[in-house]
Design a protein around this motif. Structure first.
Motif, PDB file in Angstrom:
ATOM      1  N   ASN A  53       0.843  -1.189   0.000  1.00 52.55           N
ATOM      2  CA  ASN A  53       0.000   0.000   0.000  1.00 52.55           C
ATOM      3  C   ASN A  53       0.886   1.249   0.000  1.00 52.55           C
ATOM      4  N   THR A  54       0.690   2.131  -0.973  1.00 52.37           N
ATOM      5  CA  THR A  54       1.522   3.329  -1.096  1.00 52.37           C
ATOM      6  C   THR A  54       1.317   4.273   0.078  1.00 52.37           C
ATOM      7  N   GLU A  55       0.095   4.386   0.565  1.00 50.67           N
ATOM      8  CA  GLU A  55      -0.171   5.262   1.706  1.00 50.67           C
ATOM      9  C   GLU A  55       0.547   4.757   2.955  1.00 50.67           C
ATOM     10  N   MET A  56       0.570   3.455   3.145  1.00 48.59           N
ATOM     11  CA  MET A  56       1.261   2.883   4.290  1.00 48.59           C
ATOM     12  C   MET A  56       2.775   3.093   4.166  1.00 48.59           C
ATOM     13  N   GLN A  57       3.299   2.949   2.958  1.00 49.48           N
ATOM     14  CA  GLN A  57       4.728   3.197   2.744  1.00 49.48           C
ATOM     15  C   GLN A  57       5.080   4.636   3.080  1.00 49.48           C
ATOM     16  N   ALA A  58       4.236   5.575   2.662  1.00 51.28           N
ATOM     17  CA  ALA A  58       4.485   6.987   2.959  1.00 51.28           C
ATOM     18  C   ALA A  58       4.452   7.235   4.460  1.00 51.28           C
ATOM     19  N   GLY A  87       9.932  10.055  -0.102  1.00 53.99           N
ATOM     20  CA  GLY A  87       8.600  10.646   0.064  1.00 53.99           C
ATOM     21  C   GLY A  87       8.099  11.314  -1.198  1.00 53.99           C
ATOM     22  N   PHE A  88       8.995  12.021  -1.914  1.00 52.68           N
ATOM     23  CA  PHE A  88       8.594  12.639  -3.175  1.00 52.68           C
ATOM     24  C   PHE A  88       8.179  11.579  -4.195  1.00 52.68           C
ATOM     25  N   LYS A  89       8.935  10.491  -4.265  1.00 51.98           N
ATOM     26  CA  LYS A  89       8.586   9.422  -5.203  1.00 51.98           C
ATOM     27  C   LYS A  89       7.253   8.773  -4.827  1.00 51.98           C
ATOM     28  N   LEU A  90       7.044   8.552  -3.541  1.00 54.56           N
ATOM     29  CA  LEU A  90       5.787   7.956  -3.099  1.00 54.56           C
ATOM     30  C   LEU A  90       4.613   8.902  -3.353  1.00 54.56           C
ATOM     31  N   ASN A  91       4.828  10.191  -3.168  1.00 56.44           N
ATOM     32  CA  ASN A  91       3.774  11.170  -3.432  1.00 56.44           C
ATOM     33  C   ASN A  91       3.399  11.179  -4.906  1.00 56.44           C
ATOM     34  N   LYS A  93       3.773   8.661  -6.973  1.00 60.63           N
ATOM     35  CA  LYS A  93       3.105   7.385  -7.234  1.00 60.63           C
ATOM     36  C   LYS A  93       1.658   7.425  -6.742  1.00 60.63           C
ATOM     37  N   LEU A  94       1.447   8.045  -5.593  1.00 59.13           N
ATOM     38  CA  LEU A  94       0.104   8.145  -5.029  1.00 59.13           C
ATOM     39  C   LEU A  94      -0.794   9.020  -5.902  1.00 59.13           C
ATOM     40  N   LYS A  95      -0.250  10.109  -6.435  1.00 59.71           N
ATOM     41  CA  LYS A  95      -1.029  10.957  -7.335  1.00 59.71           C
ATOM     42  C   LYS A  95      -1.397  10.211  -8.613  1.00 59.71           C
ATOM     43  N   GLU A  96      -0.469   9.425  -9.145  1.00 60.77           N
ATOM     44  CA  GLU A  96      -0.758   8.631 -10.348  1.00 60.77           C
ATOM     45  C   GLU A  96      -1.850   7.617 -10.078  1.00 60.77           C
ATOM     46  N   GLU A  97      -1.813   6.978  -8.911  1.00 58.02           N
ATOM     47  CA  GLU A  97      -2.853   6.011  -8.564  1.00 58.02           C
ATOM     48  C   GLU A  97      -4.203   6.694  -8.420  1.00 58.02           C
ATOM     49  N   ASN A  98      -4.225   7.891  -7.835  1.00 61.32           N
ATOM     50  CA  ASN A  98      -5.491   8.606  -7.651  1.00 61.32           C
ATOM     51  C   ASN A  98      -6.077   9.048  -8.985  1.00 61.32           C
TER      52      ASN A  98
END
Length: 104
Positions: A53-58, A87-91, A93-98
């Protein structure tokens, strides 16, 4: 991202252990425990690799950064800088998923 996580955990663990061995701050018992918190923060970043889960990783990366700075202080800054990059990479990735979820 896996290389960044490994680099961050390496910096966090090694620099915290060096601070513990050479007694960078003081010889008080409390600072010794704090150094171990820096090591635990480095290990915590490695646990972020297990989560899908990307949110959990962040959350894991940000909590690791906070714990590491509280525990190891200035010695944890190289690992914290790498954590910010993660954190920037995860952010991103999270935007792409959204955006992918909204388009479907």
């Amino acid at each position: 991202m896996k290389k960044l996580v490994l680099l961050s955990s390496f910096f966090g663990i090694v620099l915290s252990i060096i601070g513990q061995l050479f007694g960078v701050l003081t010889d008080f018992f409390i600072s010794g425990i704090a150094r171990l918190i820096g090591v635990l923060a480095g290990i915590l970043v490695l646990l972020g690799l297990k989560s899908r889960n990307t949110e959990m990783q962040a959350f894991i990366v940000s909590s690791s950064t906070a714990l590491g700075i509280m525990g190891a202080g200035i010695l944890y800054f190289p690992a914290a800088i790498v954590n910010v990059l993660i954190g920037f990479k995860l952010n991103k990735k999270l935007k792409e998923e959204n955006t992918k979820d909204r388009s479907e």
